[in-house]
Motif scaffolding. Structure first.
Motif, PDB file in Angstrom:
ATOM      1  N   ALA A  11       0.834  -1.210   0.000  1.00 25.83           N
ATOM      2  CA  ALA A  11       0.000   0.000   0.000  1.00 25.83           C
ATOM      3  C   ALA A  11       0.865   1.256   0.000  1.00 25.83           C
ATOM      4  O   ALA A  11       0.532   2.247  -0.655  1.00 25.83           O
ATOM      5  CB  ALA A  11      -0.940  -0.007   1.202  1.00 25.83           C
ATOM      6  N   ALA A  12       1.983   1.218   0.694  1.00 26.11           N
ATOM      7  CA  ALA A  12       2.864   2.385   0.786  1.00 26.11           C
ATOM      8  C   ALA A  12       3.449   2.755  -0.573  1.00 26.11           C
ATOM      9  O   ALA A  12       3.659   3.939  -0.856  1.00 26.11           O
ATOM     10  CB  ALA A  12       3.987   2.127   1.793  1.00 26.11           C
ATOM     11  N   THR A  13       3.679   1.764  -1.435  1.00 25.12           N
ATOM     12  CA  THR A  13       4.253   2.073  -2.755  1.00 25.12           C
ATOM     13  C   THR A  13       3.292   2.920  -3.577  1.00 25.12           C
ATOM     14  O   THR A  13       3.722   3.686  -4.434  1.00 25.12           O
ATOM     15  CB  THR A  13       4.615   0.806  -3.558  1.00 25.12           C
ATOM     16  OG1 THR A  13       3.432   0.059  -3.835  1.00 25.12           O
ATOM     17  CG2 THR A  13       5.628  -0.052  -2.827  1.00 25.12           C
ATOM     18  N   LYS A  63      14.781 -16.267  -7.613  1.00 27.77           N
ATOM     19  CA  LYS A  63      14.564 -17.716  -7.548  1.00 27.77           C
ATOM     20  C   LYS A  63      15.280 -18.321  -6.352  1.00 27.77           C
ATOM     21  O   LYS A  63      16.434 -18.010  -6.079  1.00 27.77           O
ATOM     22  CB  LYS A  63      15.035 -18.379  -8.841  1.00 27.77           C
ATOM     23  CG  LYS A  63      14.641 -19.834  -8.923  1.00 27.77           C
ATOM     24  CD  LYS A  63      14.905 -20.401 -10.294  1.00 27.77           C
ATOM     25  CE  LYS A  63      14.350 -21.806 -10.350  1.00 27.77           C
ATOM     26  NZ  LYS A  63      13.724 -22.112 -11.591  1.00 27.77           N
ATOM     27  N   GLY A  64      14.577 -19.167  -5.621  1.00 19.58           N
ATOM     28  CA  GLY A  64      15.158 -19.851  -4.483  1.00 19.58           C
ATOM     29  C   GLY A  64      14.874 -19.180  -3.149  1.00 19.58           C
ATOM     30  O   GLY A  64      15.019 -19.794  -2.107  1.00 19.58           O
ATOM     31  N   LYS A  65      14.493 -17.907  -3.186  1.00 10.49           N
ATOM     32  CA  LYS A  65      14.130 -17.226  -1.937  1.00 10.49           C
ATOM     33  C   LYS A  65      12.772 -17.753  -1.492  1.00 10.49           C
ATOM     34  O   LYS A  65      11.886 -17.969  -2.302  1.00 10.49           O
ATOM     35  CB  LYS A  65      13.977 -15.718  -2.153  1.00 10.49           C
ATOM     36  CG  LYS A  65      15.243 -14.942  -2.273  1.00 10.49           C
ATOM     37  CD  LYS A  65      14.920 -13.449  -2.279  1.00 10.49           C
ATOM     38  CE  LYS A  65      16.057 -12.616  -2.783  1.00 10.49           C
ATOM     39  NZ  LYS A  65      17.276 -12.710  -2.016  1.00 10.49           N
ATOM     40  N   SER A  66      12.610 -17.911  -0.190  1.00 10.39           N
ATOM     41  CA  SER A  66      11.293 -18.284   0.314  1.00 10.39           C
ATOM     42  C   SER A  66      10.362 -17.082   0.164  1.00 10.39           C
ATOM     43  O   SER A  66      10.808 -15.938   0.049  1.00 10.39           O
ATOM     44  CB  SER A  66      11.378 -18.692   1.793  1.00 10.39           C
ATOM     45  OG  SER A  66      11.649 -17.535   2.584  1.00 10.39           O
ATOM     46  N   LYS A  67       9.067 -17.354   0.163  1.00  7.09           N
ATOM     47  CA  LYS A  67       8.092 -16.265   0.086  1.00  7.09           C
ATOM     48  C   LYS A  67       8.276 -15.302   1.259  1.00  7.09           C
ATOM     49  O   LYS A  67       8.171 -14.090   1.102  1.00  7.09           O
ATOM     50  CB  LYS A  67       6.666 -16.814   0.061  1.00  7.09           C
ATOM     51  CG  LYS A  67       6.298 -17.484  -1.245  1.00  7.09           C
ATOM     52  CD  LYS A  67       4.847 -17.953  -1.236  1.00  7.09           C
ATOM     53  CE  LYS A  67       4.446 -18.554  -2.567  1.00  7.09           C
ATOM     54  NZ  LYS A  67       3.028 -18.900  -2.600  1.00  7.09           N
ATOM     55  N   GLU A  68       8.566 -15.848   2.432  1.00  5.48           N
ATOM     56  CA  GLU A  68       8.745 -15.027   3.629  1.00  5.48           C
ATOM     57  C   GLU A  68       9.980 -14.138   3.500  1.00  5.48           C
ATOM     58  O   GLU A  68       9.957 -12.964   3.856  1.00  5.48           O
ATOM     59  CB  GLU A  68       8.854 -15.902   4.879  1.00  5.48           C
ATOM     60  CG  GLU A  68       7.599 -16.678   5.217  1.00  5.48           C
ATOM     61  CD  GLU A  68       7.351 -17.902   4.335  1.00  5.48           C
ATOM     62  OE1 GLU A  68       8.303 -18.406   3.672  1.00  5.48           O
ATOM     63  OE2 GLU A  68       6.194 -18.351   4.274  1.00  5.48           O
ATOM     64  N   GLU A  69      11.078 -14.712   3.000  1.00  5.90           N
ATOM     65  CA  GLU A  69      12.310 -13.941   2.827  1.00  5.90           C
ATOM     66  C   GLU A  69      12.091 -12.814   1.812  1.00  5.90           C
ATOM     67  O   GLU A  69      12.518 -11.676   2.021  1.00  5.90           O
ATOM     68  CB  GLU A  69      13.437 -14.867   2.361  1.00  5.90           C
ATOM     69  CG  GLU A  69      14.775 -14.181   2.203  1.00  5.90           C
ATOM     70  CD  GLU A  69      15.859 -15.122   1.685  1.00  5.90           C
ATOM     71  OE1 GLU A  69      17.017 -14.662   1.624  1.00  5.90           O
ATOM     72  OE2 GLU A  69      15.572 -16.276   1.336  1.00  5.90           O
ATOM     73  N   ALA A  70      11.414 -13.126   0.707  1.00  9.84           N
ATOM     74  CA  ALA A  70      11.138 -12.113  -0.308  1.00  9.84           C
ATOM     75  C   ALA A  70      10.240 -11.019   0.257  1.00  9.84           C
ATOM     76  O   ALA A  70      10.460  -9.833   0.004  1.00  9.84           O
ATOM     77  CB  ALA A  70      10.501 -12.755  -1.539  1.00  9.84           C
ATOM     78  N   ALA A  71       9.235 -11.401   1.035  1.00  9.63           N
ATOM     79  CA  ALA A  71       8.330 -10.414   1.640  1.00  9.63           C
ATOM     80  C   ALA A  71       9.095  -9.507   2.593  1.00  9.63           C
ATOM     81  O   ALA A  71       8.913  -8.282   2.589  1.00  9.63           O
ATOM     82  CB  ALA A  71       7.177 -11.113   2.356  1.00  9.63           C
ATOM     83  N   ASP A  72       9.990 -10.080   3.403  1.00  8.59           N
ATOM     84  CA  ASP A  72      10.795  -9.287   4.336  1.00  8.59           C
ATOM     85  C   ASP A  72      11.678  -8.300   3.577  1.00  8.59           C
ATOM     86  O   ASP A  72      11.792  -7.130   3.953  1.00  8.59           O
ATOM     87  CB  ASP A  72      11.671 -10.187   5.211  1.00  8.59           C
ATOM     88  CG  ASP A  72      10.879 -10.943   6.265  1.00  8.59           C
ATOM     89  OD1 ASP A  72       9.715 -10.577   6.533  1.00  8.59           O
ATOM     90  OD2 ASP A  72      11.436 -11.910   6.828  1.00  8.59           O
ATOM     91  N   GLN A  73      12.311  -8.762   2.510  1.00  3.41           N
ATOM     92  CA  GLN A  73      13.182  -7.891   1.730  1.00  3.41           C
ATOM     93  C   GLN A  73      12.371  -6.800   1.018  1.00  3.41           C
ATOM     94  O   GLN A  73      12.832  -5.672   0.871  1.00  3.41           O
ATOM     95  CB  GLN A  73      14.000  -8.704   0.729  1.00  3.41           C
ATOM     96  CG  GLN A  73      15.064  -9.531   1.410  1.00  3.41           C
ATOM     97  CD  GLN A  73      15.913 -10.314   0.431  1.00  3.41           C
ATOM     98  OE1 GLN A  73      15.798 -10.174  -0.781  1.00  3.41           O
ATOM     99  NE2 GLN A  73      16.780 -11.159   0.964  1.00  3.41           N
ATOM    100  N   TYR A  74      11.164  -7.138   0.577  1.00  4.74           N
ATOM    101  CA  TYR A  74      10.283  -6.155  -0.052  1.00  4.74           C
ATOM    102  C   TYR A  74       9.945  -5.043   0.943  1.00  4.74           C
ATOM    103  O   TYR A  74      10.050  -3.861   0.617  1.00  4.74           O
ATOM    104  CB  TYR A  74       9.005  -6.860  -0.537  1.00  4.74           C
ATOM    105  CG  TYR A  74       8.028  -5.954  -1.253  1.00  4.74           C
ATOM    106  CD1 TYR A  74       8.072  -5.810  -2.630  1.00  4.74           C
ATOM    107  CD2 TYR A  74       7.047  -5.255  -0.554  1.00  4.74           C
ATOM    108  CE1 TYR A  74       7.174  -4.993  -3.292  1.00  4.74           C
ATOM    109  CE2 TYR A  74       6.145  -4.428  -1.208  1.00  4.74           C
ATOM    110  CZ  TYR A  74       6.216  -4.313  -2.576  1.00  4.74           C
ATOM    111  OH  TYR A  74       5.325  -3.492  -3.230  1.00  4.74           O
ATOM    112  N   VAL A  75       9.569  -5.428   2.162  1.00  2.00           N
ATOM    113  CA  VAL A  75       9.232  -4.447   3.200  1.00  2.00           C
ATOM    114  C   VAL A  75      10.446  -3.554   3.477  1.00  2.00           C
ATOM    115  O   VAL A  75      10.310  -2.325   3.573  1.00  2.00           O
ATOM    116  CB  VAL A  75       8.738  -5.141   4.487  1.00  2.00           C
ATOM    117  CG1 VAL A  75       8.637  -4.152   5.644  1.00  2.00           C
ATOM    118  CG2 VAL A  75       7.394  -5.816   4.243  1.00  2.00           C
TER     119      VAL A  75
END
Length: 86
Positions: A11-13, A63-75
């Protein structure tokens, strides 16, 4: 803002008052797709659709990142970009 959830970061984006660089936008896209869908299993776009190819590559880079890891990095990336784009 560092205690944002993934949904709050998405939402912030939409509240950015200036556009991040293409590189930053592609990283956001890749992390978002990885966080929401996991590894890219789609076919690479062909021809001269350079925008679609760039987005495809940005997602493949995660590729290879978990969904949680990707979400954390996105935040984390949204938190960083919010300092200069809102």
């Amino acid at each position: 803002m560092s205690s944002n959830t993934f949904e709050e970061a998405v939402a912030a984006t939409k509240k950015f008052t200036s556009k991040p660089s293409n590189e930053e936008l592609l990283k956001l896209y890749g992390l978002y797709k990885q966080a929401t869908e996991g590894d890219n299993e789609t076919e690479r776009p062909g021809g001269f659709d350079f925008k679609a190819a760039a987005k495809y590559n940005a997602w493949m880079n995660m590729k290879g990142k978990s969904k949680e890891e990707a979400a954390d990095q996105y935040v984390q990336l949204v938190d960083q970009l919010s300092k200069t784009h809102t």
